[in-house]
Design a protein around this motif. Sequence first.
Motif, PDB file in Angstrom:
ATOM      1  N   ASN A 232       0.954  -1.304   0.079  1.00  0.00           N
ATOM      2  CA  ASN A 232      -0.146   0.016  -0.086  1.00  0.00           C
ATOM      3  C   ASN A 232       0.995   1.278   0.092  1.00  0.00           C
ATOM      4  OD1 ASN A 232      -2.429  -1.498   0.113  1.00  0.00           O
ATOM      5  ND2 ASN A 232      -2.582  -1.386   2.440  1.00  0.00           N
ATOM      6  N   ALA A 233       1.963   1.287   0.670  1.00  0.00           N
ATOM      7  CA  ALA A 233       2.838   2.360   0.989  1.00  0.00           C
ATOM      8  C   ALA A 233       3.371   2.604  -0.468  1.00  0.00           C
ATOM      9  CB  ALA A 233       3.808   2.296   2.075  1.00  0.00           C
ATOM     10  N   LEU A 234       3.911   1.451  -1.191  1.00  0.00           N
ATOM     11  CA  LEU A 234       4.561   1.555  -2.379  1.00  0.00           C
ATOM     12  C   LEU A 234       3.635   2.199  -3.489  1.00  0.00           C
ATOM     13  CD1 LEU A 234       7.327   0.711  -3.939  1.00  0.00           C
ATOM     14  CD2 LEU A 234       5.969  -1.345  -4.699  1.00  0.00           C
ATOM     15  N   ALA A 235       2.419   1.635  -3.586  1.00  0.00           N
ATOM     16  CA  ALA A 235       1.328   2.339  -4.519  1.00  0.00           C
ATOM     17  C   ALA A 235       0.857   3.800  -4.088  1.00  0.00           C
ATOM     18  CB  ALA A 235       0.064   1.289  -4.163  1.00  0.00           C
ATOM     19  N   SER A 236       1.141   4.166  -2.777  1.00  0.00           N
ATOM     20  CA  SER A 236       0.820   5.556  -2.432  1.00  0.00           C
ATOM     21  C   SER A 236       1.957   6.210  -2.702  1.00  0.00           C
ATOM     22  CB  SER A 236       0.143   5.616  -1.139  1.00  0.00           C
ATOM     23  OG  SER A 236       1.161   5.318  -0.276  1.00  0.00           O
ATOM     24  N   GLY A 237       3.095   5.738  -2.533  1.00  0.00           N
ATOM     25  CA  GLY A 237       4.313   6.539  -3.164  1.00  0.00           C
ATOM     26  C   GLY A 237       5.130   6.914  -1.785  1.00  0.00           C
ATOM     27  N   ASP A 238       4.734   6.440  -0.585  1.00  0.00           N
ATOM     28  CA  ASP A 238       5.479   6.627   0.620  1.00  0.00           C
ATOM     29  C   ASP A 238       6.789   6.061   0.407  1.00  0.00           C
ATOM     30  OD1 ASP A 238       3.313   7.966   1.547  1.00  0.00           O
ATOM     31  OD2 ASP A 238       3.047   6.640   3.236  1.00  0.00           O
ATOM     32  N   ILE A 239       7.084   4.768  -0.150  1.00  0.00           N
ATOM     33  CA  ILE A 239       8.089   4.259  -0.311  1.00  0.00           C
ATOM     34  C   ILE A 239       8.323   4.093  -1.643  1.00  0.00           C
ATOM     35  CG2 ILE A 239       8.259   3.060   1.847  1.00  0.00           C
ATOM     36  CD1 ILE A 239       7.584   0.407   0.362  1.00  0.00           C
ATOM     37  N   ASP A 240       9.533   3.537  -2.064  1.00  0.00           N
ATOM     38  CA  ASP A 240      10.164   3.356  -3.416  1.00  0.00           C
ATOM     39  C   ASP A 240      10.292   1.957  -3.937  1.00  0.00           C
ATOM     40  OD1 ASP A 240      10.195   6.302  -4.055  1.00  0.00           O
ATOM     41  OD2 ASP A 240      11.681   6.346  -2.523  1.00  0.00           O
ATOM     42  N   PHE A 241      10.682   1.023  -2.740  1.00  0.00           N
ATOM     43  CA  PHE A 241      11.310  -0.136  -3.447  1.00  0.00           C
ATOM     44  C   PHE A 241      10.660  -1.143  -2.268  1.00  0.00           C
ATOM     45  CE2 PHE A 241      15.049  -3.159  -2.963  1.00  0.00           C
ATOM     46  CZ  PHE A 241      14.972  -3.649  -4.192  1.00  0.00           C
ATOM     47  N   ILE A 242      10.490  -2.416  -2.548  1.00  0.00           N
ATOM     48  CA  ILE A 242      10.559  -3.381  -1.570  1.00  0.00           C
ATOM     49  C   ILE A 242      11.331  -4.738  -1.937  1.00  0.00           C
ATOM     50  CG2 ILE A 242       8.785  -5.110  -0.668  1.00  0.00           C
ATOM     51  CD1 ILE A 242       6.500  -3.389  -1.263  1.00  0.00           C
ATOM     52  N   GLU A 243      12.035  -5.043  -1.457  1.00  0.00           N
ATOM     53  CA  GLU A 243      13.113  -6.017  -1.634  1.00  0.00           C
ATOM     54  C   GLU A 243      12.601  -7.571  -1.733  1.00  0.00           C
ATOM     55  OE1 GLU A 243      16.255  -7.099   1.183  1.00  0.00           O
ATOM     56  OE2 GLU A 243      17.704  -7.630  -0.730  1.00  0.00           O
ATOM     57  N   GLN A 244      11.678  -7.801  -0.895  1.00  0.00           N
ATOM     58  CA  GLN A 244      11.027  -9.305  -1.130  1.00  0.00           C
ATOM     59  C   GLN A 244       9.717  -9.080  -0.974  1.00  0.00           C
ATOM     60  OE1 GLN A 244      11.769 -12.566   1.865  1.00  0.00           O
ATOM     61  NE2 GLN A 244      13.703 -12.498   0.894  1.00  0.00           N
ATOM     62  N   LEU A 245       8.941  -9.663  -1.936  1.00  0.00           N
ATOM     63  CA  LEU A 245       7.445  -9.803  -1.763  1.00  0.00           C
ATOM     64  C   LEU A 245       7.048 -11.107  -1.721  1.00  0.00           C
ATOM     65  CD1 LEU A 245       6.018  -7.879  -5.094  1.00  0.00           C
ATOM     66  CD2 LEU A 245       5.590  -7.126  -2.841  1.00  0.00           C
ATOM     67  N   PRO A 246       6.051 -11.123  -0.690  1.00  0.00           N
ATOM     68  CA  PRO A 246       5.393 -12.564  -0.593  1.00  0.00           C
ATOM     69  C   PRO A 246       4.711 -12.767  -1.951  1.00  0.00           C
ATOM     70  CG  PRO A 246       4.675 -11.081   0.835  1.00  0.00           C
ATOM     71  CD  PRO A 246       5.422 -10.057   0.082  1.00  0.00           C
ATOM     72  N   MET A 247       4.942 -14.056  -2.249  1.00  0.00           N
ATOM     73  CA  MET A 247       4.242 -14.553  -3.801  1.00  0.00           C
ATOM     74  C   MET A 247       2.790 -14.573  -3.878  1.00  0.00           C
ATOM     75  SD  MET A 247       6.260 -15.760  -5.825  1.00  0.00           S
ATOM     76  CE  MET A 247       8.149 -15.587  -5.944  1.00  0.00           C
TER      77      MET A 247
END
Lengths: 313, 530
Positions: free
Chosen positions: B246-261
Motif C-alpha cells: 500500500n505504501a509503495l502504491a501511494s508513493g510513501d516508499i520506492d522499493f520493496i526487496e522481497q514480496l510474498p508470492m
Amino acid sequence: MFAYFVRRVLAAIPVMLVVALFVFLLLRLSPGDPAAIIGGDMASPEQLAAIRQNLGLDRPLHVQFFVWLWQLLHGDFSTSLMAHTGVLSMIGQRLEPTLSLALVATALTVLVAVPLGVLAAWRRGSWLDHTVMSVSVLGFSVPVFVIGYGLTTLFALQLHWLPVQGFKSIFDGVGPFAYRIALPALTLASAHIALVARMTRASLLDVLGEDYIRTARAKGLGELAVLFRHALRNAWVPILTVIGSGFALMISGVVVTESVFNIPGLGRLIVDAVLARDYPVIQGMILLTSGVYVLINLLIDMSYAISDPRIRY
Amino acid sequence: MKPSRSLIARLLLPLGFAAALHAPHALAAEKTLHAVMSSSLRVLDPIATTAQITRNHGFMIYDTLIAMDEHYQPAPQMADWAISPDGMVYTFTLRDGLMWHDGKPVTATDCVASLQRWARYDVGGQLMMKSVKSLVATDAKTITLTLAKPFGYVLPLLAKPSSVAAFMMPERVANTPMGQMITDYTGSGPFTFVAAEFDPGNRVVYEKFAGYVPRPEPASGTAGGKVVKVDRVEWINMPDRMTAINALASGDIDFIEQLPMDLLPMVQADGTLTSGVLSDLGNMTGGRMNFLYPPFNNPDIRRAALLALNQQDVLQALVGNPEYYRLCASVFGCGTPLESQTGGENLVKGDHSAEARALLSKAGYDGTPVVILQATDVPSQAPQPVVAAAALRKVGFTVDLQPMDWQTLVTRRANQGEPTKGGWNLFFTYWNVQTIWNPVVNPMLDGGGQKGAWFGWPTDAHMDALRNEFVQASGDAAQKAVAEKIQQYAMQQVSYIPLGQYHDVSAWNSHVSHLLKGPSTVFWNVQKDD
C-alpha cells in the motif's frame, strides 16, 4: 489520600520484583539463542561460544539475574544484545508513538462512546439504541487488522485523504501529527468505542431507574441536565474503570495496529525483541508494562474519589 | 469538566484539513530513496554475522578489495592485483583516491587487518589461511599475500559477495576481538551510515559519501563503478508486507526487496508498479540430516529418503508460481560456474517412491521415528517439512513432525543429543546460492564431524580430501572436474538434499530505475526521477 498513594506505590515494589524474576526465568528457560541470531546461519560453534561469552550469556543464571537486578537498582535497564543501545533509550524512542496513539485513541473513545452510550440508554429500545448496540457488537467482533486495512483502503487508497502508514511526532506540528495518527487511532479505538458505549449504556440504565433521577425530573430539570449532571456522574465509576484499563490494554496490545500502520512503537519493539531473543529489551519492556498497569490502576482508584465524593481513602 | 472549544478545534481542525494538507509533496532538494528490505537490520557487523541483511548493509558502507562481476568473475574494486608466475604470491595495489568516511586515507595496513579479521570468521577465509605463509602490507598501498602451499581459490574468496564478504575497515575497527561486535561504523564505501538516525527495528539511514571515488568501469555485480545517484537511502522496516505494498502504491516508499508470492498479483495489477527478480541465482532450499543417530547414520537410509522426495512438490508448496522457481539437483546451485546435477536426477524427474521403499527395506529400517523440525513462523521454511513428511511416510518412514518457531529450531538443531532427547533427525532451510556455490563456502560439504562440521555433523574424511583437492586445483577446468566428483559423492552420501532453487521478487515505483541485478541488493547506480 497521600498516605494511600504512598502505601500503594510501596506495595508495587514487591510486585515488580516478582515480575522481574518471573520474566527473567521465563525467558532463560524458553528455547532460543541470541548468539545464533547475531552469528547467523553459518556461524561455527566456536564463533557462537565467543559471542555468548562476550554477551555474558555463558555465566550461571543466578549471576546473570543479579547483575541485571543490580543494574536495575542503579536505574540501568541494561543494553540491547542486538543494537548495543541502552534499553531505556530504545524504549524512550518508541514511547512517544505508542503513547500518542493510545492517548488519541482514548480521547476518541471517550468523545464517541460516552455520548453514544448515553443516547442508547436514554432511548432504550428505540432504533437508535438498536443501531448503537449492533454497531458496537460489530466494533469488537471485527479483528483490528481488518478494520485497519478497510480504513486504509477507503481513506488512503481510494479517497487519498489520509496516508497509508507512518508516524509524525506532535513536535513536528499538530497538523502532520493528526494527519498521520487519524487512521491508526480510529482503528485502535474501534473495539474500545464499542466496549465503552455498551458499558456506558448499561451503567446509565442502572441509575436511570433511581429515585434521585425521578426527583430531578420532577424538579423540572431538562433531559440533558438529568442525563449528564445526575445520571452520568453517578454511573461514571465503572465507565472510568473500563476506560482506564482500556488505556493500559492499548499500551500493551497495540502491536497489530502498529504493524498495519507501520508505527515504530513499543508493540513492535517487543515483538522484534522476542523474535531476536533480545533478553534485556524484553525484560525492560515487560517491567515497564507492569509498571504502567500498576500506575494506571492507582490513578483509576484515585480518580474514583474525585468523581464520586462518597469514596474516601 | 467540559472540554474547551479551542481544544476541540485544535484536535479536529487538522483532521478536517488533512486532505488539504496532503497536497503533492513539495519537491525536496534532497533525493531520498525509501526501501523496505527483506528483514530488519539487527546486527551491524558484516564480518561477525552471516545474516543477509547485514551483508547488504556491508555493501552500503564498506568496500571490498576485489569484487565479483555479473559473470561471477573476480574483478578489481579497491585494488588491482598481480600473481607471481608460480601462483604463490598475490600482490594487491590499492587504487588512488580511497578514503575512509572520517577523511583519512585507506592504507594497506588497514586492509591487512581487515583481511585477518575476515579470515577468522569466514569458512573460506579459515581454509585459505591454512595455506597462507604471510599476509603483509609491503608499503602504504601494497598488500602481499604469500602462500605456503598451492591454493587456487584466493581471488574468488576475496571477491565473493556473500557470507562473509571481505569488507575493508580501518585498522582500529578491524582489531576488534573475536566474538565482539564492532561499534565504529567507519567504512570507505559509497554511502555513510548515519548513526544518529539509526532506529533499530525501524529505520536505517545512509547518506551519499561525497569523498567516494568510483571506478571508471560501468557497474557489474558488486564490481565496477559504484556511482551514487541519490542523496540518501532510508531502509524502513515494515513487518507487514500488505502495508508495504500500500505504501509503495501511494508513493510513501520506492522499493520493496522481497514480496510474498501471494501478494505479487496485487503489484502486477497496478500499472504504476514494477516487479522483477534482481538476483539471477536466488536461493536454494534443502534438507539437512543428522548423521550422528539412526536412521540417518545409515547412508542407504539417507539415500532412500532422497529418493522419496520430489522437488516439484516442495517448490509448488513453497513458491507456487513456476516462473519464480527452477528444479535443480546441484549441490552448488544452478546457473553457477560449478553446476552439475549428477546423482540427483531423481529429485527433478519422475516418481521414485517404489525404489525408495525397496532401498529402505534392504537397509533394514526398523521404524525408528524421523524427528523433523518445522519452523512454522518463517514462510520460506514452513512448507518443506510438511511436504517432506508426507513423502517420507508414503515410502514407509515413521515421521514425528515437530512444529516450533525458528528461534527454537535454531537452538534445537545445535543439540547433538539423541532425537528422542531433544535432538533431531532432519530440518529444512534455505541458502542464498552464493553461500553454497562452491566446495569452499558450502557448509554442508564440511566433513569435520561433531567439532567442526555444520549442523548434522558428518565425519567424512573423503569429502574433506576432495575439498582440499578443489582448492589446490589450478584453473577453471581442473576445479570444475573436482567439483563434479564432489557433486557425485555428495549425492551418494546425501550431504544434504537440494530441494530446488527459487527467486525473491522485488517491486519498485515507476520513478525508480537502473536497479542493478546481482547477488546483493545494492543502491548505487539506482536513479530516482522526480
